[in-house]
Design a protein around this motif. Sequence first.
Motif, short mmCIF file in Angstrom:
data_model
loop_
_atom_site.label_atom_id
_atom_site.label_comp_id
_atom_site.label_asym_id
_atom_site.label_seq_id
_atom_site.Cartn_x
_atom_site.Cartn_y
_atom_site.Cartn_z
N ARG A 157 -15.28 51.20 46.38
CA ARG A 157 -15.18 51.83 45.05
C ARG A 157 -14.32 53.09 45.05
NH1 ARG A 157 -21.07 51.77 45.15
NH2 ARG A 157 -21.87 49.76 44.45
N LEU A 158 -14.05 53.65 46.22
CA LEU A 158 -13.31 54.91 46.30
C LEU A 158 -11.81 54.64 46.23
CD1 LEU A 158 -15.36 56.73 49.07
CD2 LEU A 158 -15.57 56.94 46.60
N ASP A 159 -11.37 54.12 45.12
CA ASP A 159 -9.95 53.82 44.93
C ASP A 159 -9.17 55.12 44.81
OD1 ASP A 159 -7.74 52.30 44.72
OD2 ASP A 159 -8.02 51.74 42.62
N GLY A 160 -8.07 55.21 45.52
CA GLY A 160 -7.26 56.42 45.52
C GLY A 160 -7.44 57.24 46.78
N MET A 161 -8.48 56.99 47.56
CA MET A 161 -8.68 57.68 48.83
C MET A 161 -8.19 56.82 49.98
SD MET A 161 -12.35 59.65 48.81
CE MET A 161 -12.03 60.17 50.50
N ASP A 217 -16.98 62.72 45.27
CA ASP A 217 -17.86 61.82 44.53
C ASP A 217 -17.78 60.43 45.14
OD1 ASP A 217 -19.44 60.54 42.72
OD2 ASP A 217 -18.06 60.72 41.03
N MET A 218 -18.93 59.90 45.58
CA MET A 218 -18.98 58.59 46.23
C MET A 218 -19.12 57.43 45.25
SD MET A 218 -18.60 59.64 49.27
CE MET A 218 -18.86 58.20 50.27
N LEU A 258 -27.08 62.95 49.50
CA LEU A 258 -26.14 63.84 50.18
C LEU A 258 -26.17 65.26 49.61
CD1 LEU A 258 -23.03 61.51 50.59
CD2 LEU A 258 -24.58 62.28 52.38
N GLY A 259 -26.80 65.45 48.46
CA GLY A 259 -26.86 66.78 47.86
C GLY A 259 -25.81 67.02 46.81
N GLY A 260 -25.23 65.95 46.27
CA GLY A 260 -24.22 66.10 45.23
C GLY A 260 -22.89 65.46 45.57
N GLY A 261 -22.77 64.87 46.74
CA GLY A 261 -21.52 64.25 47.16
C GLY A 261 -21.23 64.53 48.62
N LEU A 262 -20.16 63.97 49.11
CA LEU A 262 -19.76 64.12 50.51
C LEU A 262 -18.93 65.40 50.66
CD1 LEU A 262 -19.79 62.76 53.32
CD2 LEU A 262 -17.66 61.63 52.68
N VAL A 263 -19.34 66.25 51.59
CA VAL A 263 -18.65 67.52 51.83
C VAL A 263 -17.46 67.28 52.75
CG1 VAL A 263 -18.89 69.85 52.77
CG2 VAL A 263 -20.78 68.80 51.52
N GLU A 264 -16.33 67.88 52.41
CA GLU A 264 -15.13 67.76 53.25
C GLU A 264 -15.37 68.40 54.62
OE1 GLU A 264 -11.86 69.41 51.19
OE2 GLU A 264 -11.87 67.93 49.57
#
Length: 460
Positions: A117-121, A77-78, A87-93
Motif C-alpha cells: 500500500r505504500l505507493d511512492g516509497m 503513515d503505514m 507504533l504510536g502514530g506511524g513509523l519513525v524515520e
Amino acid sequence: MAKDKIAYVCDNCGQESSKWMGKCPSCGQWNTFKEIRIAATAASPTALSSKAAARDKKATTPLRLREISTKETPRIDMNDSELNRVLGGGLVEGSIILLGGEPGIGKSTLTLQTVLRLDGMRILYVSGEESANQLKMRAERLSSEQNENLYILCETSLEGIFAQIDTLKPQLVIIDSIQTIATEQVENSAGSVVQIRECAAALLRLAKSTGIPVILIGHINKEGTIAGPKILEHIVDTVIQFEGDQHYAYRILRAIKNRFGSTSELGIYEMQSGGLRPVENPSELLLNHNHGELSGTAVSAVIEGVRPFMVETQALVSSAVYGTPQRAATGFDQRRLNMLLAVLERRVGFKLIQKDVFINIAGGLRVTDLALDLSIISAIISSNVDTPIERGWCMAGEVGLSGEVRPISRIDQRIAEAEKLGFSDIIIPQYNMQSLDRKKYNISLHPVNKVEEALRCLFG
C-alpha cells in the motif's frame, strides 16, 4: 597457521565466556552456554564494537541538556490504522522495529500487504526464507495493485544486503527473517546467538546513520519468546508481537517495547482469504449476539491502550469428577482466577471447592484489564446456579480481596462504548459515580460497593 578460537555464549542473554559454565552469571539460567568457533582471521564481536567506537569517538561530543533542540519526530503513515496505533502514530524515520510471532501466524503477510500500500516509497524487501516467485504469488493474492517501487531481494548475506542498499538507496528496509541472515565477520551458522546479535547491531547502525527505518521479522521459540538472545530486544527501538490462535480468525498486534509510543496499545486483525483486515470496531466481532438465554456468560467493558471495547466472558462450573478440582483459564490470568474464587468462597459464601471451574474469553483474546474481574465472578455464579444474566446487562469493576468493587479508570469511555452497542444497564463501582453525570447517558447506571450488591442486581 593460527588456530580457531573457541568461545561460549549464553543462548538466553548473549553473555560471553572463555569457558563453559553450567549457570549463566548474567541471567541465571542453567545449561544455556553454547560453544561457538571464531576464525582466527575474523575479528571478534568485541573487537568490531571497539573499532566502531574508535571511529565515532572524534565525531561525537557531549552536549549540555539545554543545548539539545527538541523537535517533533517525523513519522511515516503505514496506511494501516491498527499498525499506526501500535507504533504510536506511524513509523519513525531511522528506527528499527522487531516484529515477532509464531510460525504461520501471519507476520510476512502483514508486512507484505502493508508495503504494497505504500505507493511512492522505495522499499527493499529482503527474504531469506522464500523465493521471489513465492512472494510474487502472495502479493497477487493480497492485492490487485502492485507497488512499482517495491524491490524483492532473496539474500542471506549481510554484506550482500548492504551492497544492494548502497546501490538502491531505499526508504524502508524489511528483513524476513533476522534468523536467516549471516555476516562473514563471524564464523558461525545463521541463526546462532552471535550471528543474530551482530547482524542486528549492524542494521541498527545502518538505520541510525542513514535515517532508513528497518523492520526485522523474528520467530518465536517454544518458550514463547523471540528466538535469539535477549540483547536483540535491547538493540531495537520497538518490539511488536503478533499473537493469536490459529483456530480463530483474529490476530492481536501488541507492542512490548516502544521508544516512540505507548506499550499498552494493541491492534486487532481478522484473517481472511485476501489477507489481514484491520478491525475498527472489535466489540461487534467479539460479542456473540446469538447465544440466547444461556447461563455462564457475562459482558464486560474493558480498555486496552486507549481503545474501549466490549468482551464476552464465558464460564463453566461443574462437579469435580476426580479428587482435585480443575481450574483452567483461556485469555485470563489463572492466578487471578484462583484469587477471585477465594473471594467468592470467603466473602460471598459460595462453596466452589468441589467444583471444576473453566474460564474463556470469547474470540481468543487475552485481556489484562482488571475491570474484567466483575464479569468473571458474574459468569461463574451464573454457571453455578444455572441462571442466565438478563440480556442488555454489562459490567466493569475490579474486585479486591475483601470483596469490595474497586474504582476503575476512564469509566466514561466504557459507558459510552456500552451505550453505543445498545446495552441498557451497566454495573460500575460506586466510587466512580462522583465524576459522572447520569443525565448525559441513556444507559442505566448501577453503582455497587460490594460483590454481593452486583450479584443482587443481576440475579435478584
